[in-house]
Design a protein around this motif. Sequence first.
Motif, PDB file in Angstrom:
ATOM      1  N   ALA A  16      -6.919  -8.011  -4.308  1.00  0.00           N
ATOM      2  CA  ALA A  16      -7.668  -9.093  -4.737  1.00  0.00           C
ATOM      3  C   ALA A  16      -8.361  -9.014  -5.736  1.00  0.00           C
ATOM      4  CB  ALA A  16      -9.270  -9.269  -3.285  1.00  0.00           C
ATOM      5  N   ASP A  35     -14.623  -1.205 -11.588  1.00  0.00           N
ATOM      6  CA  ASP A  35     -13.724  -0.781 -10.371  1.00  0.00           C
ATOM      7  C   ASP A  35     -13.701   1.103 -11.006  1.00  0.00           C
ATOM      8  OD1 ASP A  35     -11.864  -0.500  -8.864  1.00  0.00           O
ATOM      9  OD2 ASP A  35     -12.212   1.132  -8.624  1.00  0.00           O
ATOM     10  N   GLN A  43      -6.867   0.190  -2.812  1.00  0.00           N
ATOM     11  CA  GLN A  43      -6.575   1.409  -1.820  1.00  0.00           C
ATOM     12  C   GLN A  43      -5.208   1.690  -1.529  1.00  0.00           C
ATOM     13  OE1 GLN A  43      -8.661   3.629  -0.510  1.00  0.00           O
ATOM     14  NE2 GLN A  43     -10.540   3.206  -1.049  1.00  0.00           N
ATOM     15  N   ALA A  89     -20.469  -0.005  -9.395  1.00  0.00           N
ATOM     16  CA  ALA A  89     -21.623  -1.038  -9.588  1.00  0.00           C
ATOM     17  C   ALA A  89     -22.575  -0.548  -8.381  1.00  0.00           C
ATOM     18  CB  ALA A  89     -21.224  -2.341  -8.740  1.00  0.00           C
ATOM     19  N   GLN A 141      -4.770   9.930   4.193  1.00  0.00           N
ATOM     20  CA  GLN A 141      -3.668   9.328   3.423  1.00  0.00           C
ATOM     21  C   GLN A 141      -4.051   9.471   1.781  1.00  0.00           C
ATOM     22  OE1 GLN A 141      -3.728   5.491   2.529  1.00  0.00           O
ATOM     23  NE2 GLN A 141      -1.512   4.717   4.265  1.00  0.00           N
ATOM     24  N   ASP A 306     -10.072  -7.462   1.546  1.00  0.00           N
ATOM     25  CA  ASP A 306     -10.655  -7.216   3.296  1.00  0.00           C
ATOM     26  C   ASP A 306     -12.490  -6.493   2.897  1.00  0.00           C
ATOM     27  OD1 ASP A 306      -8.251  -6.281   3.400  1.00  0.00           O
ATOM     28  OD2 ASP A 306      -8.499  -4.076   3.815  1.00  0.00           O
TER      29      ASP A 306
END
Length: 460
Positions: A16, A35, A43, A89, A141, A306
């Motif tokens: 996104a 980030d 992810q 952040a 994962q 998400d």
Amino acid sequence: MAVTAQRIIVIGAGPAGTRAAARLVEAGLRPIVIDEGERQGGQIYRRQPPHFTRPPEKLYGSEAPKAVALHRDFEALREKIDYRPNTLAWGAKPGMLMTVTGDEAREVPYDALIIASGATDRVMPMPGWTVPGVYTLGAAQIALKAQACAIGAAPIFTGTGPLLYLVAWQYMKAGVKVRAVLDTSPFSLRLKALRYLAARPEVLRHGMGYTADLKRAGVQMANGITPLEVMAHDGRVAGLRWRDAAGREQSTEGDAVGFGYGLRSETQIADLLKCDFAFDSIAKQWLPVVDSDGRSSKKGVYLAGDGAMVRGADAAEMAGRLAACAALLDMGLSIPAAEIEKLRAQLAPMGKFRQGLEMAFPWPGHQAASLPDSTIICRCEKVTAGDIRHAAKDLDTPEVNRTKQLVRPGMGRCQGRMCGLAAAEVLAAARGVPAEQVGRLRGAAPIKPLPIGARLVESA
Ligand SMILES: Cc1cc2nc3c(=O)[nH]c(=O)nc-3n(C[C@H](O)[C@H](O)[C@H](O)COP(=O)(O)OP(=O)(O)OC[C@H]3O[C@@H](n4cnc5c(N)ncnc54)[C@H](O)[C@@H]3O)c2cc1C
């Protein structure tokens, strides 16, 4: 208004955030992209450490071309954006974002903020879930994807959701002897949800393929189960005790457990900015209120991917671009109406598919009522289900923030990001009301732990 003077921050460099940044650059802007990760990708398209050399097909399977495209497009943007990796952040107030990089804290002003902060695993605790060797499905994962490590030599995977089957399949493909895949959702729900899931036939086909491969390989599979307890021996996982759909108690031996129940959106920054939230009856979560293009209830604050609503990576790419278009429009730039219409149309089947996933793999909120009192709900503060029930009944606490003040669930370092939903379910069950009636844990800065030596350096 001079558009070039506008200062735009994008939080998150996943699908996104990357697509939002790209659209802003197309419009001639130079956004700041923050980030907390070391490398871009988010992810699903998480990159491996620089010295690892597994090919994209091995890392991302059928999604390899999309991962390669997203990474390549981001690299092409690098000179045109102010990219700040390893930067968290941690706080926000109107017009100002608080960040920390290493031990350097900054206050970064913004005119528009696009929050593309993704999601984390949704957790329903069970007795023994804090024993070493228990991981969320996402963490299992990440171990495999980022580090080429397995959580165990004989793992059991339980919970529900598409990630349950995908992670088990990825472990099997990596050569791990998966002991069992135990799904809390009854198979009949998948059939009921089929007409929604058919909105994305390709994705549905992949999901069915994972299940078929696991079955073919002889992995123990069950649906409609209830996990009862992680069994431990010498302080490590020894297996899982569970109840099958017919009510019989079973146990499966294994040396690790991966569990999770779909995802929950990371919404704390929107919360700190006092954006409106509403209870989403499909996802059974409180989510920020956004319009079709990602505008929140606060001027200049947008959400995408998400972090706004879990619809998966393809939707996140579109929603990121759409949120950037909304921000540009609100700044007075003209954006072709056809571009916005096309993105909205592309997102429509994603919404339908998401509904199908929530129907097929529902959050088992009802499990909270039958957890033994001794079950740890908040592992940061060691708050048990019994403590929350004590607050609900003896202290007559009707609301989850009051419960936090009195018995401390969500007071620790994760700030309720892991335990908040389950704590609300335990409270609601004890009060005999639906979960939405007990509210949601409010976000508080810092939303994640800060280094103790962090100091404010010159801002911007
Ligand atoms: C652990 C996990 C594994 C997943 N695996 C799969 C999979 O295998 N297949 C699949 O189809 N889907 C998977 N999903 C779902 C898929 O990853 C998402 O649908 C997709 O990545 C959403 O993209 P996004 O850009 O919204 O968020 P993300 O890709 O999650 O990106 C969000 C980014 O924001 C950053 N961020 C978040 N908060 C902050 C903050 N406060 N400060 C700074 N940076 C911040 C994060 O570091 C991250 O890079 C997984 C999700 C999770 C949580």
